[in-house]
Write an enzyme that holds these catalytic residues in place. Structure first.
Site, PDB file in Angstrom:
ATOM      1  NE  ARG A   1      -5.595   9.906   3.861  1.00  0.00           N
ATOM      2  CZ  ARG A   1      -4.324   9.685   3.637  1.00  0.00           C
ATOM      3  NH1 ARG A   1      -3.930  11.199   3.764  1.00  0.00           N
ATOM      4  NH2 ARG A   1      -3.554   8.829   3.520  1.00  0.00           N
TER       5      ARG A   1
ATOM      6  CE  LYS B   1      -3.583   2.153   2.797  1.00  0.00           C
ATOM      7  NZ  LYS B   1      -4.441   1.972   4.061  1.00  0.00           N
TER       8      LYS B   1
ATOM      9  CE  LYS C   1      -6.396   1.507  -0.169  1.00  0.00           C
ATOM     10  NZ  LYS C   1      -6.978   1.703   1.142  1.00  0.00           N
TER      11      LYS C   1
ATOM     12  CE1 TYR D   1     -14.989   3.454  -1.889  1.00  0.00           C
ATOM     13  CE2 TYR D   1     -13.324   3.821  -3.470  1.00  0.00           C
ATOM     14  CZ  TYR D   1     -13.818   3.644  -2.080  1.00  0.00           C
ATOM     15  OH  TYR D   1     -12.700   3.585  -1.128  1.00  0.00           O
TER      16      TYR D   1
ATOM     17  NE  ARG E   1      -3.437   7.171   6.329  1.00  0.00           N
ATOM     18  CZ  ARG E   1      -4.313   7.591   7.396  1.00  0.00           C
ATOM     19  NH1 ARG E   1      -3.734   7.759   8.678  1.00  0.00           N
ATOM     20  NH2 ARG E   1      -5.377   8.147   7.316  1.00  0.00           N
TER      21      ARG E   1
ATOM     22  CB  SER F   1     -11.525   7.664  -2.664  1.00  0.00           C
ATOM     23  OG  SER F   1     -10.185   7.973  -2.224  1.00  0.00           O
TER      24      SER F   1
ATOM     25  CD  GLU G   1       6.018  -3.912   3.571  1.00  0.00           C
ATOM     26  OE1 GLU G   1       5.515  -5.029   4.169  1.00  0.00           O
ATOM     27  OE2 GLU G   1       6.368  -2.925   4.191  1.00  0.00           O
TER      28      GLU G   1
HETATM   29  C1  PBG Z   1      -6.581   3.363   5.732  1.00  0.00           C
HETATM   30  C2  PBG Z   1      -7.273   3.382   4.286  1.00  0.00           C
HETATM   31  C3  PBG Z   1      -7.093   4.002   3.342  1.00  0.00           C
HETATM   32  C4  PBG Z   1      -7.950   3.856   2.235  1.00  0.00           C
HETATM   33  C5  PBG Z   1      -8.672   2.902   2.878  1.00  0.00           C
HETATM   34  N1  PBG Z   1      -8.152   2.512   4.134  1.00  0.00           N
HETATM   35  C6  PBG Z   1      -5.999   5.066   2.882  1.00  0.00           C
HETATM   36  C7  PBG Z   1      -5.441   6.146   3.898  1.00  0.00           C
HETATM   37  O1  PBG Z   1      -6.312   7.052   4.420  1.00  0.00           O
HETATM   38  O2  PBG Z   1      -4.251   6.397   3.915  1.00  0.00           O
HETATM   39  C8  PBG Z   1      -8.074   4.448   0.977  1.00  0.00           C
HETATM   40  C9  PBG Z   1      -9.186   3.886   0.384  1.00  0.00           C
HETATM   41  C10 PBG Z   1      -9.704   4.757  -0.740  1.00  0.00           C
HETATM   42  O3  PBG Z   1      -9.032   6.013  -1.061  1.00  0.00           O
HETATM   43  O4  PBG Z   1     -10.476   4.461  -1.683  1.00  0.00           O
HETATM   44  N2  PBG Z   1      -6.908   2.716   6.807  1.00  0.00           N
END
Ligand code: PBG
Length: 327
Positions: A210, A200, A252, A317, A221, A278, A237
């Site tokens: 977010r 990720k 991801k 989605y 992060r 997203s 990983e």
């Molecule tokens: C963190 C998490 C994230 C997403 C899902 N779980 C990323 C983040 O905020 O760093 C992103 C999913 C998306 O953007 O559709 N637990």
């Protein structure tokens, strides 16, 4: 030698039926997993402004939307919980609480749907912590890896108890998969599947998410998510997560990381998933809303590309819509 080429690849493109017969990569509803958000303390589903067509659900609207998605044929559902701001704390304790919104919603969907779908839960703390990080912090404000992993184990066991078929550690902490496997096994959940977010990346394309989970994160992060340029580290990983017992691995985001998906497919002995995140959703949705691209063909092409790269499973989605289009 004549002047005519013998090799005519176009021959196989000459009718729709021929093209259908020889299509190498397929997109079927069963490949698609729908991420869904359920929020505590709201009376009506709340549209997410940066993700047109996506909602924070109430318990009831989640049940209805989940039933529709399953009827449309999606392969599974991935649940994210959005607690009330007042319930967030430094350790994200509401995540593992039996009456926490995600666990309540899992029990609802387990009761409604049973084994008719694959119920997955996001196993991470960022939705539940007041600082918005995916883990707990030490006295200097840095992520405490091992304390965080202990929190994930509690979360995973609570989710399994609530009816999740699959838990999905997404925080990129070292050792999270092995610890969760041990925790699930000690609690008797030998059949609970672990989908490891193995690779990720620290991505700008999580921006709309977010919003969706009302994240309170300030900063970034980058001490736990990977640098976008590091493909070799992604393989490391993935290899570690496989050795720790991951039942499925995920890459991801998807679109900017197709080479990583291909590398994962190469080294993985378990199914590979990819998450069309997203920001990928919002970009296509915004361009289509402006009339700049055709929504259906752009969505299907983006998903075929992710499948072609090597993903067995795609989180998107659009899972329910696409399943409807494909039926
Ligand atoms: C963190 C998490 C994230 C997403 C899902 N779980 C990323 C983040 O905020 O760093 C992103 C999913 C998306 O953007 O559709 N637990």
């Amino acid at each position: 030698m004549t002047g005519f080429p013998r090799q005519r690849p176009r021959r196989l493109r000459s009718t729709p039926a021929l093209r259908r017969l020889v299509a190498q990569t397929s997109l079927e509803p069963r490949h698609l997993v729908l991420p869904m958000f359920v929020a505590d303390g709201i009376a009506e589903p709340r549209p997410i402004s940066s993700m047109p067509g996506v909602y924070q659900h109430t318990r009831d609207s989640l049940r209805a939307a989940a039933a529709d998605a399953v009827a449309a044929g999606v392969g599974g559902l991935m649940l994210f919980g959005v607690p009330q701001q007042a319930d967030k704390d430094a350790t994200g304790s509401v995540g593992a609480a039996p009456d926490g919104v995600l666990n309540v919603a899992l029990r609802d969907l387990a009761a409604d749907l049973g084994d008719a779908t694959v119920l997955m839960a996001d196993t991470c703390l960022d939705e539940f912590t007041d600082h918005g990080h995916c883990g707990v912090l030490d006295h200097r404000g840095r992520i405490d890896n091992d304390a965080t992993v202990a929190g994930y184990v509690e979360l995973a066991v609570a989710q399994a108890e609530s009816g999740a078929h699959v838990v999905s550690p997404s925080g990129m902490m070292d050792g999270q998969v092995a610890a969760i496997r041990d925790g699930l096994d000690s609690a008797g959940f030998h059949d609970t599947v672990i989908l490891a977010y193995a690779a990720k990346f620290a991505s700008a394309f999580y921006g709309p998410f977010r919003d969706a989970v009302a994240s309170t994160l300030s900063g970034d992060r980058r001490t736990y998510q990977q640098e976008p340029g590091n493909a070799r580290e992604a393989v490391r990983e993935i290899t570690l997560d496989l050795a720790e017992g991951a039942d499925m691995v995920m890459v991801k985001p998807a679109m900017g990381y197709l080479d990583v998906i291909a590398a994962a497919a190469e080294v993985s002995s378990v199914p590979v998933a990819a998450y069309q995140v997203s920001g990928e959703y919002s970009m296509i949705a915004a361009a289509a809303a402006n009339g700049w691209i055709d929504l259906r063909s752009a969505v299907c092409e983006s998903l075929i590309g992710i499948r072609r790269a090597g993903a067995d499973i795609v989180l998107t989605y659009w899972a329910a819509e696409v399943s409807g289009w494909l039926m």
